[in-house]
Design a protein around this motif. Structure first.
Motif, PDB file in Angstrom:
ATOM      1  N   UNK A  63      -6.092  15.498  13.313  1.00  0.00           N
ATOM      2  CA  UNK A  63      -5.173  16.478  13.894  1.00  0.00           C
ATOM      3  C   UNK A  63      -4.711  15.924  15.230  1.00  0.00           C
ATOM      4  N   UNK A  64      -3.388  15.967  15.452  1.00  0.00           N
ATOM      5  CA  UNK A  64      -2.810  15.464  16.688  1.00  0.00           C
ATOM      6  C   UNK A  64      -2.079  16.592  17.401  1.00  0.00           C
ATOM      7  N   UNK A  65      -2.205  16.608  18.701  1.00  0.00           N
ATOM      8  CA  UNK A  65      -1.576  17.654  19.499  1.00  0.00           C
ATOM      9  C   UNK A  65      -0.058  17.633  19.358  1.00  0.00           C
ATOM     10  N   UNK A  66       0.508  16.466  19.129  1.00  0.00           N
ATOM     11  CA  UNK A  66       1.965  16.352  18.999  1.00  0.00           C
ATOM     12  C   UNK A  66       2.489  16.903  17.665  1.00  0.00           C
ATOM     13  N   UNK A  67       1.601  17.149  16.698  1.00  0.00           N
ATOM     14  CA  UNK A  67       2.017  17.628  15.373  1.00  0.00           C
ATOM     15  C   UNK A  67       1.707  19.100  15.131  1.00  0.00           C
ATOM     16  N   UNK A  68       1.460  19.857  16.185  1.00  0.00           N
ATOM     17  CA  UNK A  68       1.067  21.250  15.979  1.00  0.00           C
ATOM     18  C   UNK A  68       2.150  22.080  15.310  1.00  0.00           C
ATOM     19  N   UNK A  69       3.410  21.719  15.476  1.00  0.00           N
ATOM     20  CA  UNK A  69       4.493  22.455  14.810  1.00  0.00           C
ATOM     21  C   UNK A  69       4.312  22.402  13.288  1.00  0.00           C
ATOM     22  N   UNK A  70       3.925  21.244  12.773  1.00  0.00           N
ATOM     23  CA  UNK A  70       3.696  21.093  11.332  1.00  0.00           C
ATOM     24  C   UNK A  70       2.488  21.920  10.884  1.00  0.00           C
ATOM     25  N   UNK A  71       1.445  21.948  11.694  1.00  0.00           N
ATOM     26  CA  UNK A  71       0.249  22.721  11.338  1.00  0.00           C
ATOM     27  C   UNK A  71       0.552  24.216  11.336  1.00  0.00           C
ATOM     28  N   UNK A  72       1.376  24.653  12.282  1.00  0.00           N
ATOM     29  CA  UNK A  72       1.786  26.066  12.312  1.00  0.00           C
ATOM     30  C   UNK A  72       2.566  26.395  11.046  1.00  0.00           C
ATOM     31  N   UNK A  73       3.466  25.504  10.634  1.00  0.00           N
ATOM     32  CA  UNK A  73       4.226  25.718   9.398  1.00  0.00           C
ATOM     33  C   UNK A  73       3.286  25.824   8.204  1.00  0.00           C
ATOM     34  N   UNK A  74       2.234  25.029   8.178  1.00  0.00           N
ATOM     35  CA  UNK A  74       1.244  25.093   7.100  1.00  0.00           C
ATOM     36  C   UNK A  74       0.518  26.442   7.119  1.00  0.00           C
ATOM     37  N   UNK A  75       0.104  26.884   8.291  1.00  0.00           N
ATOM     38  CA  UNK A  75      -0.623  28.158   8.397  1.00  0.00           C
ATOM     39  C   UNK A  75       0.268  29.351   8.055  1.00  0.00           C
ATOM     40  N   UNK A  76       1.557  29.269   8.370  1.00  0.00           N
ATOM     41  CA  UNK A  76       2.465  30.387   8.136  1.00  0.00           C
ATOM     42  C   UNK A  76       2.859  30.559   6.674  1.00  0.00           C
ATOM     43  N   UNK A  77       2.472  29.632   5.809  1.00  0.00           N
ATOM     44  CA  UNK A  77       2.823  29.762   4.388  1.00  0.00           C
ATOM     45  C   UNK A  77       2.068  30.907   3.727  1.00  0.00           C
ATOM     46  N   UNK A  78       0.978  31.348   4.329  1.00  0.00           N
ATOM     47  CA  UNK A  78       0.168  32.395   3.725  1.00  0.00           C
ATOM     48  C   UNK A  78      -0.960  31.834   2.878  1.00  0.00           C
ATOM     49  N   UNK A  79      -0.825  30.604   2.438  1.00  0.00           N
ATOM     50  CA  UNK A  79      -1.864  29.916   1.668  1.00  0.00           C
ATOM     51  C   UNK A  79      -1.975  28.499   2.223  1.00  0.00           C
ATOM     52  N   UNK A  80      -2.650  28.330   3.375  1.00  0.00           N
ATOM     53  CA  UNK A  80      -2.750  27.001   3.989  1.00  0.00           C
ATOM     54  C   UNK A  80      -3.329  25.983   3.013  1.00  0.00           C
ATOM     55  N   UNK A  81      -2.863  24.743   3.149  1.00  0.00           N
ATOM     56  CA  UNK A  81      -3.236  23.722   2.174  1.00  0.00           C
ATOM     57  C   UNK A  81      -3.551  22.402   2.853  1.00  0.00           C
ATOM     58  N   UNK A  82      -4.223  21.565   2.084  1.00  0.00           N
ATOM     59  CA  UNK A  82      -4.402  20.166   2.449  1.00  0.00           C
ATOM     60  C   UNK A  82      -3.639  19.368   1.399  1.00  0.00           C
ATOM     61  N   UNK A  83      -2.954  18.346   1.842  1.00  0.00           N
ATOM     62  CA  UNK A  83      -2.154  17.521   0.949  1.00  0.00           C
ATOM     63  C   UNK A  83      -2.896  16.212   0.724  1.00  0.00           C
ATOM     64  N   UNK A  84      -3.154  15.908  -0.551  1.00  0.00           N
ATOM     65  CA  UNK A  84      -3.934  14.725  -0.904  1.00  0.00           C
ATOM     66  C   UNK A  84      -3.109  13.869  -1.848  1.00  0.00           C
ATOM     67  N   UNK A  85      -3.126  12.562  -1.592  1.00  0.00           N
ATOM     68  CA  UNK A  85      -2.375  11.644  -2.430  1.00  0.00           C
ATOM     69  C   UNK A  85      -3.254  10.567  -3.021  1.00  0.00           C
ATOM     70  N   UNK A  86      -2.906  10.161  -4.241  1.00  0.00           N
ATOM     71  CA  UNK A  86      -3.544   9.008  -4.867  1.00  0.00           C
ATOM     72  C   UNK A  86      -2.431   8.084  -5.352  1.00  0.00           C
ATOM     73  N   UNK A  87      -2.731   6.794  -5.389  1.00  0.00           N
ATOM     74  CA  UNK A  87      -1.762   5.824  -5.899  1.00  0.00           C
ATOM     75  C   UNK A  87      -2.464   4.841  -6.808  1.00  0.00           C
ATOM     76  N   UNK A  88      -1.663   4.158  -7.601  1.00  0.00           N
ATOM     77  CA  UNK A  88      -2.233   3.204  -8.547  1.00  0.00           C
ATOM     78  C   UNK A  88      -3.071   2.183  -7.810  1.00  0.00           C
ATOM     79  N   UNK A  89      -4.238   1.917  -8.394  1.00  0.00           N
ATOM     80  CA  UNK A  89      -5.159   0.969  -7.781  1.00  0.00           C
ATOM     81  C   UNK A  89      -4.930  -0.445  -8.270  1.00  0.00           C
ATOM     82  N   UNK A  90      -5.908  -1.261  -8.081  1.00  0.00           N
ATOM     83  CA  UNK A  90      -5.863  -2.658  -8.473  1.00  0.00           C
ATOM     84  C   UNK A  90      -5.810  -2.765  -9.997  1.00  0.00           C
TER      85      UNK A  90
END
Length: 185
Positions: A63-90
């Motif tokens: 969490x970075x202090x400069x990105x709090x606007x994005x975190x507020x947008x996440x909290x205001x959705x009503x269902x806060x989330x974590x975004x997880x990504x996977x990509x093709x491996x070796x």
């Protein structure tokens, strides 16, 4: 207060059998483990005939202090989330077709990564421990910025410049001159 905070998060990846002519398995991130043990790689969690879940890796969510606007947008959705990504491996690896690539609490970062289409990104429910951590960080660091409308330069639009044009252009072909109906001689 710190400008930056981090938490180790375990990424749970599910391998599920699908009915598809070209692909036998589907891989997707399905959950996270807050404050997970570091150094874990593909630890088996559950195994069923058509579904296997692994603790694929432990990543750091920051969490970075400069990105709090994005975190507020996440909290205001009503269902806060974590975004997880996977990509093709070796391609040489026999067992793991995909590798965890990122985990973030910023919906803006997730949207940027979705533009590339190189990752499978899932929006997962935020565990209560992470929700409390995020809310405390936002409460300590977020400051609303007032919208300031840009002011235009004051230009005098009432100036009269009849007959003046660009001196480099011949007057008979001056684009700023009103047509007279006469042909030039």
């Amino acid at each position: 207060m710190e400008r930056h905070e981090a938490m180790p998060v375990g990424i749970i990846v599910q391998k599920r059998r699908i009915d598809h002519p070209w692909q036998e398995w589907s891989w997707e991130p399905v959950g996270v483990l807050p404050w997970a043990e570091q150094g874990v790689r593909w630890r088996l969690l559950t195994e069923e005939p058509d579904r296997v879940r692994y603790h694929a890796a432990t990543m750091t969510v920051s969490l970075y202090r400069s990105d709090t606007e994005a975190y507020v947008a996440n909290l205001e959705t009503g269902a806060p989330a974590i975004y997880v990504g996977i990509r093709e491996g070796d391609p040489e690896a026999e067992e793991w077709d995909y590798e965890p690539s990122f985990a973030s609490l910023s919906p803006y970062e997730a949207q940027d990564r979705l533009d590339s289409a190189e990752e499978i990104i899932e929006r997962l429910e935020l565990p209560p421990a992470m929700l409390e951590w995020l809310e405390a960080f936002v409460a300590a660091h977020h400051e609303d910025e007032a919208f300031v409308k840009r002011r235009r330069d004051r230009v005098d639009v009432d100036k009269v410049e009849d007959g003046r044009g660009d001196p480099r252009i011949r007057q008979v072909s001056d684009v700023f001159r009103a047509p007279t109906g006469r042909k030039p001689q």
